[in-house]
Design an enzyme around this catalytic site. Structure first.
Site, PDB file in Angstrom:
ATOM      1  N   GLY A 186       0.767  -1.240   0.000  1.00  0.00           N
ATOM      2  CA  GLY A 186       0.000   0.000   0.000  1.00  0.00           C
ATOM      3  C   GLY A 186       0.795   1.284   0.000  1.00  0.00           C
ATOM      4  O   GLY A 186       1.690   1.510  -0.814  1.00  0.00           O
ATOM      5  N   THR A 198       3.020   2.416   2.068  1.00  0.00           N
ATOM      6  CA  THR A 198       4.460   2.306   2.322  1.00  0.00           C
ATOM      7  C   THR A 198       5.201   2.025   1.021  1.00  0.00           C
ATOM      8  O   THR A 198       6.241   2.634   0.735  1.00  0.00           O
ATOM      9  CB  THR A 198       4.749   1.191   3.341  1.00  0.00           C
ATOM     10  OG1 THR A 198       3.992   1.420   4.528  1.00  0.00           O
ATOM     11  CG2 THR A 198       6.230   1.133   3.690  1.00  0.00           C
ATOM     12  N   LYS A 246       7.814 -14.371  17.677  1.00  0.00           N
ATOM     13  CA  LYS A 246       7.897 -15.779  18.096  1.00  0.00           C
ATOM     14  C   LYS A 246       9.144 -16.435  17.514  1.00  0.00           C
ATOM     15  O   LYS A 246       9.784 -17.259  18.166  1.00  0.00           O
ATOM     16  CB  LYS A 246       6.649 -16.525  17.643  1.00  0.00           C
ATOM     17  CG  LYS A 246       6.651 -18.009  18.015  1.00  0.00           C
ATOM     18  CD  LYS A 246       5.332 -18.676  17.732  1.00  0.00           C
ATOM     19  CE  LYS A 246       5.402 -20.156  18.157  1.00  0.00           C
ATOM     20  NZ  LYS A 246       4.096 -20.833  18.017  1.00  0.00           N
ATOM     21  N   TYR A 275      15.047   8.830  40.381  1.00  0.00           N
ATOM     22  CA  TYR A 275      14.746   7.819  41.393  1.00  0.00           C
ATOM     23  C   TYR A 275      13.279   7.960  41.775  1.00  0.00           C
ATOM     24  O   TYR A 275      12.589   8.873  41.322  1.00  0.00           O
ATOM     25  CB  TYR A 275      15.659   7.940  42.612  1.00  0.00           C
ATOM     26  CG  TYR A 275      15.688   9.298  43.286  1.00  0.00           C
ATOM     27  CD1 TYR A 275      14.708   9.672  44.213  1.00  0.00           C
ATOM     28  CD2 TYR A 275      16.706  10.210  43.017  1.00  0.00           C
ATOM     29  CE1 TYR A 275      14.733  10.904  44.831  1.00  0.00           C
ATOM     30  CE2 TYR A 275      16.734  11.459  43.631  1.00  0.00           C
ATOM     31  CZ  TYR A 275      15.749  11.792  44.545  1.00  0.00           C
ATOM     32  OH  TYR A 275      15.777  13.009  45.158  1.00  0.00           O
ATOM     33  N   HIS A 331       3.918  17.305  50.722  1.00  0.00           N
ATOM     34  CA  HIS A 331       3.729  15.862  50.937  1.00  0.00           C
ATOM     35  C   HIS A 331       2.275  15.449  50.726  1.00  0.00           C
ATOM     36  O   HIS A 331       1.689  14.731  51.544  1.00  0.00           O
ATOM     37  CB  HIS A 331       4.231  15.461  52.323  1.00  0.00           C
ATOM     38  CG  HIS A 331       5.683  15.731  52.530  1.00  0.00           C
ATOM     39  ND1 HIS A 331       6.667  15.142  51.775  1.00  0.00           N
ATOM     40  CD2 HIS A 331       6.328  16.548  53.413  1.00  0.00           C
ATOM     41  CE1 HIS A 331       7.862  15.576  52.182  1.00  0.00           C
ATOM     42  NE2 HIS A 331       7.681  16.435  53.165  1.00  0.00           N
ATOM     43  N   GLY A 389       9.399  25.101  50.341  1.00  0.00           N
ATOM     44  CA  GLY A 389       9.739  23.854  49.653  1.00  0.00           C
ATOM     45  C   GLY A 389       8.525  23.116  49.136  1.00  0.00           C
ATOM     46  O   GLY A 389       8.621  21.954  48.724  1.00  0.00           O
ATOM     47  N   GLU A 435       9.068  24.378  45.098  1.00  0.00           N
ATOM     48  CA  GLU A 435       9.472  23.355  44.131  1.00  0.00           C
ATOM     49  C   GLU A 435       8.809  23.590  42.776  1.00  0.00           C
ATOM     50  O   GLU A 435       9.460  23.523  41.734  1.00  0.00           O
ATOM     51  CB  GLU A 435       9.085  21.960  44.642  1.00  0.00           C
ATOM     52  CG  GLU A 435       9.911  21.468  45.820  1.00  0.00           C
ATOM     53  CD  GLU A 435      11.213  20.821  45.392  1.00  0.00           C
ATOM     54  OE1 GLU A 435      11.525  20.849  44.185  1.00  0.00           O
ATOM     55  OE2 GLU A 435      11.912  20.299  46.273  1.00  0.00           O
ATOM     56  N   ASN A 445      -7.130  10.375  58.844  1.00  0.00           N
ATOM     57  CA  ASN A 445      -8.223  11.210  59.319  1.00  0.00           C
ATOM     58  C   ASN A 445      -7.853  12.685  59.182  1.00  0.00           C
ATOM     59  O   ASN A 445      -6.752  13.083  59.520  1.00  0.00           O
ATOM     60  CB  ASN A 445      -8.504  10.905  60.801  1.00  0.00           C
ATOM     61  CG  ASN A 445      -9.196   9.573  61.014  1.00  0.00           C
ATOM     62  OD1 ASN A 445     -10.114   9.229  60.293  1.00  0.00           O
ATOM     63  ND2 ASN A 445      -8.732   8.814  62.012  1.00  0.00           N
ATOM     64  N   ARG A 471      -9.368  11.007  65.183  1.00  0.00           N
ATOM     65  CA  ARG A 471      -9.880  12.307  64.762  1.00  0.00           C
ATOM     66  C   ARG A 471      -9.559  13.430  65.749  1.00  0.00           C
ATOM     67  O   ARG A 471      -9.300  14.561  65.339  1.00  0.00           O
ATOM     68  CB  ARG A 471     -11.392  12.182  64.541  1.00  0.00           C
ATOM     69  CG  ARG A 471     -11.972  13.247  63.647  1.00  0.00           C
ATOM     70  CD  ARG A 471     -13.230  12.745  62.987  1.00  0.00           C
ATOM     71  NE  ARG A 471     -12.943  11.615  62.116  1.00  0.00           N
ATOM     72  CZ  ARG A 471     -12.448  11.726  60.881  1.00  0.00           C
ATOM     73  NH1 ARG A 471     -12.200  12.910  60.383  1.00  0.00           N
ATOM     74  NH2 ARG A 471     -12.220  10.658  60.152  1.00  0.00           N
ATOM     75  N   PHE A 518     -17.476  11.150  60.165  1.00  0.00           N
ATOM     76  CA  PHE A 518     -18.251  11.497  61.357  1.00  0.00           C
ATOM     77  C   PHE A 518     -17.411  11.432  62.629  1.00  0.00           C
ATOM     78  O   PHE A 518     -16.325  10.847  62.655  1.00  0.00           O
ATOM     79  CB  PHE A 518     -19.499  10.625  61.487  1.00  0.00           C
ATOM     80  CG  PHE A 518     -19.239   9.146  61.647  1.00  0.00           C
ATOM     81  CD1 PHE A 518     -18.574   8.626  62.749  1.00  0.00           C
ATOM     82  CD2 PHE A 518     -19.714   8.247  60.701  1.00  0.00           C
ATOM     83  CE1 PHE A 518     -18.364   7.271  62.910  1.00  0.00           C
ATOM     84  CE2 PHE A 518     -19.510   6.878  60.847  1.00  0.00           C
ATOM     85  CZ  PHE A 518     -18.825   6.391  61.959  1.00  0.00           C
TER      86      PHE A 518
END
Length: 514
Positions: A33, A35, A136, A214, A276, A305, A328, A418, A438, A463
């Site tokens: 085709g 290609t 394969k 890392y 964080h 930071g 950051e 919490n 809590r 709650f």
């Protein structure tokens, strides 16, 4: 015997030069085709696939390579005399190099307005069959699905022969490629028919964005992958304008900042500071400068930071404030030119542009958490409130208190459980995240708030099992509380509120976040 290469690619990057070098190495180039036309237009001699199979392409090109003359040529084991004798008897030439990349299914479904019929037509059949066959038989056939591998293959062939290690690596890459391709098709079709989002067998596919220096800690390897789709409001869609490469923790924290920012949308200028993955300051204001100052003053120590996300373009006035401390990352819809120049003077800060940063996530989006040996999957928490807010105390919140309660509720929803959040004057004044009980979370929030606790309102992500949180809140001058309700001891907390003159509202919706 002359060696033969089969080339049929949708992504034609580098294919002409690759074919030319194969031709120079004495390979017969077989192609199909578009290609084949591309190669012929660039002066490369091409053997058409029908000349190999002795059968015309048919069904609008759906059937052209699904033929024994192709697959036997790929699958014949050169070390097996019976295989080679059968090829000779049948007049089939072995195929030694297969370079194929598949119909652009991903690119098709990402186009606006694509129909199911268009998507189906871009499901490749012959391509996966050929590359799987070649993989394969990797000992004898070099199979390439990624244009980035063309140069290394040519170098190896020029040296005499590709190493077993290289051919095995290329074969493994094939199965990674076809697995991702099939998973993308499967997930697309499931969405089209509105199927259960939690099938018996779940296969997902993601694209690698970057290799990390890392992971969460220096001794852990890590990488960042992007979900395939059209989402424009995620960190994966952000454009980094300045600064060093993002780290694992940067990405995780920045995602947390965006989660909170999305709760506030674009109605008012909003600034979110995260450390964080937890908020250390959230503020709204009449301008983005005012919103940032409200967020900063929530906790001027913890923001250092941290990561700041803003739902307005950064102007010079705001940039001057942002530049006063080490941050950051700053994520925003954009940066005024002078604001960018001011912030870019800080070598280590990352500036991220994300125009849709405050656009809410789509309901039904999947949220996943890897556990050792398994995967937890759920719908993303995109709901804010239950069917209705219910005032459960004798005193109802004032209009101002209700506004501050809803502000705090948006923040506590995205704080690790919490969680307790104290708010006043459209800013957080104390955040108590991730505690094992809590009342400790509340105590932490009060300590952060200091004198600002007086006159603030409180939000709790779940709650109260006892009345101790209400009693501690009353002691420090907190005037109103918002929480889900639903404890068997709700009446104890309601009674304690009534005795202290605190207004309390139930939302009917819990927002645990672990």
């Amino acid at each position: 015997m002359k060696k033969r290469a089969l080339l049929s690619v949708s992504d034609k990057t580098g294919i002409v030069e690759f074919a030319r070098q194969l031709e120079e190495l004495g390979y017969e180039v077989v192609s199909t085709g578009g290609t084949a036309r591309t190669l012929q237009e660039n002066g490369i001699a091409v053997t058409g696939i029908s000349d190999v199979t002795g059968f015309p392409e048919c069904l609008d090109g759906r059937v052209k390579t699904l033929h024994p003359a192709v697959h036997a040529g790929i699958l014949a084991m050169r070390s097996n005399p019976e295989h080679m004798a059968q090829l000779e008897k049948l007049g089939i030439t072995p195929i030694d190099v297969v370079a194929i990349n598949l119909y652009p299914f991903k690119q098709t479904i990402l186009k606006d307005g694509v129909t199911l019929e268009e998507a189906i037509e871009n499901i490749d059949i012959g391509g996966p069959t050929m590359i799987r066959a070649a993989a394969k038989n990797w000992q004898d056939v070099a199979v390439i699905v990624d244009p980035a591998d063309y140069d290394s293959v040519i170098e190896g062939l020029k040296a005499g022969e590709l190493s077993r290690e290289t051919k095995f690596r290329l074969a493994a890459k094939v199965f990674e490629h076809t697995a991702a391709y099939d998973a993308l098709i499967s997930n697309y079709l499931r969405k089209q028919m509105g199927a259960d989002p939690f099938p018996e067998e779940l296969t997902l596919t993601f694209e690698k964005v970057q290799q990390m220096r890392y992971g969460e800690n220096p001794h852990q390897n890590g990488a960042f992958y992007r979900e395939i789709g059209k989402a424009t409001n995620t960190l994966a869609a952000a454009k980094q304008l300045h600064g060093k490469e993002l780290s694992y923790n940067n990405i995780n924290d920045a995602n947390g900042a965006l989660d909170i920012l999305k709760e506030f949308g674009t109605e008012k200028p909003c600034a979110v500071a995260v450390k964080h993955t937890n908020p250390c300051g959230v503020g709204i204001g009449e301008t983005i400068h005012e919103a940032y100052l409200n967020a900063y003053n929530s906790d001027p120590v913890s923001i250092y930071g941290g990561i700041v996300a803003l739902n307005r373009k950064v102007d010079m006035e705001t940039a001057e404030e942002l530049a006063k401390i080490f941050l950051e990352i700053i994520i925003a819809p954009g940066f005024d030119e002078d604001a960018y120049e001011r912030l870019a003077k800080k070598k280590n800060i990352r500036l991220m542009e994300l125009p849709d940063c405050a656009k809410p996530n789509e309901p039904g989006t999947l949220d996943m958490k890897k556990v050792v040996g398994g995967l937890l999957v759920q719908e993303l928490d995109t709901k804010l409130l239950g069917d209705e807010l219910k005032v459960v105390t004798k005193r109802a919140p004032s209009e101002e208190e209700m506004e501050q309660l809803l502000f705090a509720w948006k923040v506590v929803k995205q704080t690790k459980s919490n969680a307790i959040v104290l708010a006043k004057d459209s800013a957080t004044v104390g955040v108590g995240p991730g505690q094992t009980n809590r009342v400790t979370a509340l105590d932490l929030a009060i300590r952060y708030a200091g004198d600002k606790a007086e006159g603030s309102v409180m939000a709790s992500d779940a709650f109260f099992p006892f009345s101790d949180c209400v009693e501690l809140a009353a002691k420090h001058g907190i005037t109103a509380i918002i929480q889900p309700g639903g404890s068997i001891r709700d009446e104890d907390s309601i009674k304690a509120c009534d005795e202290a003159g605190i207004a309390m509202v139930f939302t009917g919706t819990r927002h645990f976040k672990h």
